[in-house]
Design an enzyme around this catalytic site. Structure first.
Site, mmCIF file in Angstrom:
data_model
loop_
_atom_site.group_PDB
_atom_site.id
_atom_site.type_symbol
_atom_site.label_atom_id
_atom_site.label_comp_id
_atom_site.label_asym_id
_atom_site.label_seq_id
_atom_site.Cartn_x
_atom_site.Cartn_y
_atom_site.Cartn_z
ATOM 1 C CB SER A 44 -0.952 0.001 1.200
ATOM 2 O OG SER A 44 -0.250 -0.032 2.423
ATOM 3 C CD GLU A 45 0.491 4.401 2.655
ATOM 4 O OE1 GLU A 45 -0.461 5.174 2.522
ATOM 5 O OE2 GLU A 45 0.676 3.739 3.684
ATOM 6 C CB THR A 46 7.352 2.015 -0.986
ATOM 7 O OG1 THR A 46 6.852 0.708 -1.307
ATOM 8 C CG2 THR A 46 8.873 1.951 -0.874
ATOM 9 C CG HIS A 75 1.551 1.904 7.167
ATOM 10 N ND1 HIS A 75 1.075 2.328 5.951
ATOM 11 C CD2 HIS A 75 2.337 0.823 6.916
ATOM 12 C CE1 HIS A 75 1.540 1.531 5.000
ATOM 13 N NE2 HIS A 75 2.317 0.610 5.552
#
Length: 307
Positions: A44-46, A75
């Protein structure tokens, strides 16, 4: 070669929570390469850690979904702060653990983050001050349209004083109160319908965030789910920026009194990746004055990018 690590965030248990890729020393990567790497990780995210603009700060963070860069996200902030602390300590943690303060530069602004790393490394707790308080945005949202897009009956939407509303603390969310966990569990997001009915906020299409009181975990004040089909995220197991937005709605609809209000939001249960997000809301003079978001994270992998 560039070092990276994978953390599961908003959990102390490996393979639960929300996975995050953290790429260190990423100053040599341009925006296109960062976006390509984020697509490759397919999380979902990096988050990419670069040298800070202000030398007294810890790092500058750039946060990417698989399709674009974000100004702020919860997060990646929690996981990034813990990952940077782990990397700095290199496993040299006293038996009693160690507390640190990190100043992280994100597009939304400087974010102060307190971090505790436990003996043995690989896990810790981080809590950050919300860089922008939640505010309600103007929007005309019909519960019937929301129900159609999420597979809910209109009578399942809303509880007590809580009504569907649009809020943002940097990232916009349609906050959708539902009667109970049974209603939350049956929700399924239709991407085409959501794109058609979702309002815009802060220059982007708002995401869907369902919530109700209680939870499977006895610590939970609220149970939540988040859908962001436009970002390629069918469902997210833990969303700090959504908890940030929710803080304003909780204050408004629950009529919070002045003082400190510690809450825990449970998310990811329906996905088999339970998460716990700690939310502290400070109120004075009938207004929200300060919000903190925190959670645990555990390292599950390290490696090197060969690009």
């Amino acid at each position: 070669m560039t070092d990276y690590a994978i953390y599961d965030v908003f959990t102390a248990t490996a393979l639960e929570g929300n996975p995050l890729a953290v790429v260190f020393d990423a100053d040599h990567l341009d925006e296109a390469r960062m976006q390509a790497i984020a697509r490759e990780f397919n999380l979902s995210e990096t988050v990419f850690a670069l040298k800070p603009d202000n030398p007294v700060h810890t790092a500058r963070l750039r946060i990417f979904t698989t399709v674009r860069e974000l100004p702020f996200a919860g997060h990646p902030t929690v996981g990034g702060a813990i990952a940077l602390a782990d990397r700095r300590l290199g496993g040299a943690v006293p038996d009693a653990g160690i507390d640190m303060v990190k100043m992280l530069e994100e597009p939304i602004g400087a974010v102060r983050c307190a971090v505790r790393i436990n003996k043995g490394g690989g896990s810790g707790f981080a809590e950050f001050d919300l860089p922008r308080l939640s505010r309600q945005l103007e929007a005309e949202i019909e519960p019937a349209d929301i129900g159609a897009a999420l597979g809910l009956d209109p009578q399942e939407i809303g509880f007590e004083n809580h009504r569907v509303s649009l809020w943002s603390a940097g990232v916009p969310y349609v906050l959708i109160p539902v009667h109970d966990m049974a209603a939350a569990a049956k929700a399924e997001c239709n991407p085409a319908l959501w794109e058609r009915i979702a309002p815009m906020g802060d220059g982007q299409l708002a995401y869907a965030y369902l919530y109700c009181r209680g939870g499977v975990n006895h610590k939970a004040s609220f149970h939540a789910r988040m859908f962001a089909p436009g970002e390629g995220v069918a469902e997210d197991p833990a969303t700090g920026s959504a908890a940030a937005a929710l803080s304003g709605a909780i204050h408004q609809f629950d009529g919070m009194l002045d003082g400190n209000h510690p809450l825990v939001i449970e998310q990811g249960v329906e996905m088999g990746r339970p998460s716990l997000i700690h939310l502290h809301i400070d109120c004075a003079g009938g207004q929200v004055t300060h919000v903190r978001i925190g959670g645990q994270a555990v390292r599950i992998a390290t490696g090197k990018l060969l690009v």
